[in-house]
Design an enzyme around this catalytic site. Structure first.
Site, PDB file in Angstrom:
ATOM      1  N   CYS A 253       0.800  -1.211   0.000  1.00 31.16           N
ATOM      2  CA  CYS A 253       0.000   0.000   0.000  1.00 31.16           C
ATOM      3  C   CYS A 253       0.839   1.270   0.000  1.00 31.16           C
ATOM      4  O   CYS A 253       0.299   2.355   0.072  1.00 31.16           O
ATOM      5  CB  CYS A 253      -0.884  -0.017   1.228  1.00 31.16           C
ATOM      6  SG  CYS A 253      -0.023  -0.544   2.706  1.00 31.16           S
TER       7      CYS A 253
HETATM    8  C1  LIG Z   1       0.711  -5.402   3.165  1.00 35.22           C
HETATM    9  S1  LIG Z   1       2.028  -6.539   3.124  1.00 35.22           S
HETATM   10  C2  LIG Z   1       1.195  -8.080   3.284  1.00 35.22           C
HETATM   11  C3  LIG Z   1       0.918  -8.490   4.679  1.00 35.22           C
HETATM   12  C4  LIG Z   1       0.515  -9.901   4.880  1.00 35.22           C
HETATM   13  N1  LIG Z   1      -0.665 -10.261   4.136  1.00 35.22           N
HETATM   14  C5  LIG Z   1       0.293 -10.168   6.356  1.00 35.22           C
HETATM   15  O1  LIG Z   1      -0.867 -10.151   6.786  1.00 35.22           O
HETATM   16  O2  LIG Z   1       1.273 -10.350   7.087  1.00 35.22           O
HETATM   17  C6  LIG Z   1       2.465  -6.587   1.421  1.00 35.22           C
HETATM   18  C7  LIG Z   1       3.526  -7.608   1.082  1.00 35.22           C
HETATM   19  O3  LIG Z   1       3.717  -7.622  -0.337  1.00 35.22           O
HETATM   20  C8  LIG Z   1       5.064  -8.002  -0.556  1.00 35.22           C
HETATM   21  N2  LIG Z   1       5.425  -7.660  -1.951  1.00 35.22           N
HETATM   22  C9  LIG Z   1       5.696  -6.431  -2.462  1.00 35.22           C
HETATM   23  N3  LIG Z   1       5.992  -6.503  -3.768  1.00 35.22           N
HETATM   24  C10 LIG Z   1       5.909  -7.813  -4.109  1.00 35.22           C
HETATM   25  C11 LIG Z   1       6.119  -8.524  -5.309  1.00 35.22           C
HETATM   26  N4  LIG Z   1       6.460  -7.890  -6.439  1.00 35.22           N
HETATM   27  N5  LIG Z   1       5.964  -9.868  -5.303  1.00 35.22           N
HETATM   28  C12 LIG Z   1       5.622 -10.517  -4.159  1.00 35.22           C
HETATM   29  N6  LIG Z   1       5.421  -9.891  -2.976  1.00 35.22           N
HETATM   30  C13 LIG Z   1       5.562  -8.554  -2.944  1.00 35.22           C
HETATM   31  C14 LIG Z   1       5.837  -7.248   0.503  1.00 35.22           C
HETATM   32  O4  LIG Z   1       7.099  -7.840   0.739  1.00 35.22           O
HETATM   33  C15 LIG Z   1       4.875  -7.322   1.693  1.00 35.22           C
HETATM   34  O5  LIG Z   1       5.221  -8.370   2.569  1.00 35.22           O
END
Ligand SMILES: C[S@@+](CC[C@H](N)C(=O)[O-])C[C@H]1O[C@@H](n2cnc3c(N)ncnc32)[C@H](O)[C@@H]1O
Length: 343
Positions: free
Chosen positions: A99
């Site tokens: 986000c």
């Molecule tokens: C809002 S967090 C998710 C939190 C998770 N659902 C939890 O409840 O713990 C967003 C996640 O997206 C991952 N992310 C960002 N870009 C990404 C990508 N291109 N591919 C895979 N994961 C990605 C980040 O590392 C981060 O952990």
């Protein structure tokens, strides 16, 4: 011996259940694939509401290590989402794409990040064709600057064959002792011809007249923990930016939003309160030791009530980061638990 009845999706799994009994009954449970899984806040909620997670994934290796330490039974893939070409067949797809674009960045950053990531989520949706999906994101996505991106996601998911509803939920109304509003999209595959209704609150907001139990406070969540857990909190000085707003909440209040950057984490209530001097300038009301919440306290305030475990090799800042990025498990459990009986 009486036969054990299979777990139902809406049946909450008691704390500490997810080991032997969980594995025995797992084959009876509806299945899920989780993307952007972080350290597993959303997924702890999913497991609590009765899903078996077939695959979780994140680009961040640290997040993966914390996830696997806590949910070793789940197959965790560390990868950029765009490099994952195949997914297991599953009943539910969940994804909480990042986000940052909506929280701090300008429009261009939001455009770049969100377009790429929600389209990747949609690619997985089209491959897996689950019966339902859940997406969580920041409520800022509804702001006028970003509304076209919000609309575009609704349209994209509808074109993929899903009846989509959305709502902004306040985590405090689902038993989380923290101010945290988040936007959820829930989609049900159109051929199932079923509607989704968001869950009713289970807890009253502070000061609200309601028959519901009050939302838990900071004391309820962390009152039993060590008052000065040396080495477990960010001890950097409180710089001018930190002191530009009120970072204090008392024991009997709910916490401010738990953020991912350890420098910006709020004050623990053992600290003196802050008082406002002028616009964007606050000072401690009296002398006394002051500290930020520790990463373990932050995890409790996010609703990880079973205490998240951390592998030794993960540093302090990364611990805070994965905790601050997480979806509060009780909030995700409530949203997943309200899915209709389609599994
Ligand atoms: C809002 S967090 C998710 C939190 C998770 N659902 C939890 O409840 O713990 C967003 C996640 O997206 C991952 N992310 C960002 N870009 C990404 C990508 N291109 N591919 C895979 N994961 C990605 C980040 O590392 C981060 O952990």
């Amino acid at each position: 011996m009486a036969e054990r009845s299979p777990l139902k999706r809406n049946q909450l799994i008691p704390a500490g259940y997810k080991t032997r009994k969980y594995l025995e009954q797992i084959s009876e449970m509806p299945t899920a694939v989780s993307l952007f899984s972080g350290c597993g806040g959303s997924d702890a909620g999913l497991i609590k509401s009765g899903f078996e997670i077939l695959m979780a994934s994140d680009i961040n290796d640290f997040a993966g290590k914390v996830y696997s330490k806590n949910m070793p039974e789940v197959d965790f893939v560390v990868s950029d989402i765009k490099k994952i070409k195949s997914f297991p067949r599953a009943d539910l797809l969940v994804g909480c794409y990042p986000c940052q674009g909506f929280s701090n960045g300008g429009l261009r950053e939001a455009e770049r990040g969100i377009n790429y990531l929600y389209q990747e989520f949609n690619r997985a949706l089209q491959i897996i064709k689950p019966k339902a999906f859940i997406v969580e994101n920041v409520s800022g996505m509804r702001r006028s600057n970003f509304i076209h991106l919000f609309d575009s996601q609704l349209k994209t998911f509808a074109e993929s064959g899903y009846k989509v509803v959305w709502k902004v939920l306040d985590a405090r109304e689902y038993g989380v002792p923290q101010e945290r509003t988040r936007l959820f999209f829930v989609g049900i595959r159109s051929d199932l011809d079923v509607d989704y209704e968001f869950p009713n609150p289970t807890h009253a907001l502070p000061g609200e007249l309601s028959p519901l139990p009050p939302c838990p406070t900071i004391r309820d969540a962390i009152g039993d923990m060590d008052e000065w857990p040396e080495g477990e909190f960010d001890a950097q000085p409180f710089h001018w930016y930190y002191m530009s707003r009120n970072r204090y909440r008392g024991w009997n209040e709910t916490s401010r939003t738990i953020v991912a950057n350890s420098r910006h984490i709020s004050l623990h209530p053992v600290s003196p309160p802050l008082k406002r001097i002028t616009t964007d300038e606050w000072v401690f009301a009296h002398d006394g030791p002051a500290r930020r919440f520790s990463y373990r306290e932050a995890a409790r305030l996010q609703g990880f009530y079973n205490d998240l475990k951390f592998p030794d090799e993960i540093g302090l800042k990364s611990r805070y980061r994965v905790v601050g990025n997480a979806v509060p498990p009780p909030l995700f459990a409530a949203v997943a638990g309200a899915l209709p009986d389609i599994f």
